[in-house]
Each structure stands twice: as structure tokens, then as C-alpha cells.
Enzyme design. Sequence first.
Site, mmCIF file in Angstrom:
data_model
loop_
_atom_site.group_PDB
_atom_site.id
_atom_site.type_symbol
_atom_site.label_atom_id
_atom_site.label_comp_id
_atom_site.label_asym_id
_atom_site.label_seq_id
_atom_site.Cartn_x
_atom_site.Cartn_y
_atom_site.Cartn_z
ATOM 1 N N ARG A 52 93.035 -10.576 37.148
ATOM 2 C CA ARG A 52 93.675 -10.743 36.352
ATOM 3 C C ARG A 52 93.636 -10.450 34.701
ATOM 4 N NH1 ARG A 52 92.904 -17.699 35.413
ATOM 5 N NH2 ARG A 52 90.737 -16.656 34.772
ATOM 6 N N LYS A 151 95.692 -14.149 29.534
ATOM 7 C CA LYS A 151 94.557 -14.886 29.041
ATOM 8 C C LYS A 151 94.093 -14.177 27.578
ATOM 9 C CE LYS A 151 90.093 -16.709 30.517
ATOM 10 N NZ LYS A 151 90.098 -18.217 30.499
ATOM 11 N N GLU A 184 98.742 -28.429 30.483
ATOM 12 C CA GLU A 184 97.190 -28.201 31.692
ATOM 13 C C GLU A 184 96.592 -29.621 30.618
ATOM 14 O OE1 GLU A 184 96.612 -24.030 32.203
ATOM 15 O OE2 GLU A 184 97.022 -23.711 29.568
#
Length: 287
Positions: A52, A151, A184
Amino acid sequence: MALKIFLGNKLVDEADAKVSVFDHGLLYGDGVFEGIRVYSGRVFLHQQHIDRLYESAKAIRLVIPLSPADMKAAVEQTVKANNIDDGYVRLVVTRGAGSLGLDIRKTSNPQVIIIADTISLYPPETYTKGMQLVTASTIRNHPGALSSRIKSLNYLNNILARIEGTDAGMVEALMLNHKGEVAECTGDNIFIVKNRVLLTPGLDAGILEGITRNAVMELAVEAGYEVRETSLTRHDLYIADEMFLTGTAAEVVAVVGLDGRKIGSGEPGPVTKDLLARFQKLTRSET
């Protein structure tokens, strides 16, 4: 005892871990990161986190100066150097030093920073009694502006929502997306259980594709639960039988109240307890 920090391509003393004030990671939040758990000295789901990290970097056209294999080795080296048994790794890659402008062509020397330390978890009673949430007025970044699957070092969106949560006396806060749908929480993914079916927002809701989220979904399917990624509203959450969050630090934690409304029985439910036990078993088997 002072930590050993991996910086650039080697371990240095904590006091010597310094980057340029002209680094675009500092000036503009230009970079990517991963938060990774360590159990019994082993880095948990290590490859998934490395994958990721490199996908996030590729999406923002950041070339990481280490190969994935070397990065993985550097993480393990840092964990070992700090004698971390149960803890947390923060892996950061910045754009590097540049000018006081946005042109990435004027940056150089991307910085790899790896910190391995102990971790502050939710109190044990949170897992036995569950937590309360409040819905933040700060919405998730529009995915058309910045993909939530990156991210990045710019976490101001999440921080502003977390401030709303802490102002309300909560340790987490729910975030909606630009369509008013459930996205979220500020640091965790969210699930509800309705008639023993697990429901969670899909990637198109503007969420981070959580490593723990994916692991829990796999565990649920293996256990015979139906899992659906679908659009959810706050109404769906208010009438859920159970609700829980997943995250690197949180693992699996029940939510028993939202916006002053009791969720289900007001206590952690059987499906949540089952999945927490299965996840804890997975962390032991991985180590």
C-alpha cells in the site's frame, strides 16, 4: 532509552534524526506513510502495508529510494534495534527538500523515516464495554480532489473531525462523504451488523482501504458470515444490530452508541466479539 530511528538508509540516534526545514513533507504534507503493528516481535501483515505504501507513492508520483524488499528489511531492522515486542511502526516517505514552491521537479533526496515504538491502545474497558461516537460536521475529502486510498502525510481532514469528537468527549468520530453517506471514522474503518450480515462502505464512498478492514472481511467470510460493501446512511447505523470499527491500532472495537442513540443492545454484540477473537487469533498465528 532513546530510540533508534531509520533515516535515509541507516539507523541513527533519536536526537540525530533530522530532516530539512525545506522538505516538502513538512512544508506541504507531500509524502506518504503507513502505520503497522508489531506482535511478539513480528511485523503484522507486513507485505500488505509495504504494497500500500508503494501504491500511495506511485499515485502521487513519488519515487521511493528503497526497493520494497529493502524497505521491508529496514522496518524489521528498526523493530529489532529498538527491542519492540508488542508495538507500532510509523513508516514515512517524504518528497524531499526543495524550494518554497509547489514544483516537485525542484525537490530532491526523498526521506525514508521509520520509527518503531510502543503503542498506546484504547483502554481495556473500551473492548469490553464498547465506545460511543459522534458524527463530525467535517466531511471526508472529495475523492475527485484527492483519492482517499492515498495514505498521505496531509491528515488535516481527519484531524479536524477528530477535534470535533474530542470536543464532544469521544475518542473517535464518524465522517460522512460529500454525498452525505457514511465513509469512515477519523482513524478507523466502520462496519455494521444487520441480521448477522456485515455491511461496510465500499471504496467509492471515499474511504481508506484499511489493511485491518480487509483482514477482518476475510476472517468473516471464512467464518461463514455474509459481507457486503454498500452505501450506508446514518439511519442504517442507528438501526444496526451491532457496529464496530477496525484499524491498525484499534484492531476490532465495538461501537455501542452514535449521536446519543444506543446501537443494538448497547453492549458489544456476538458477531463483534467473535470477529475480535478471530482477529486476535490471527495475530498470534502470524507471529
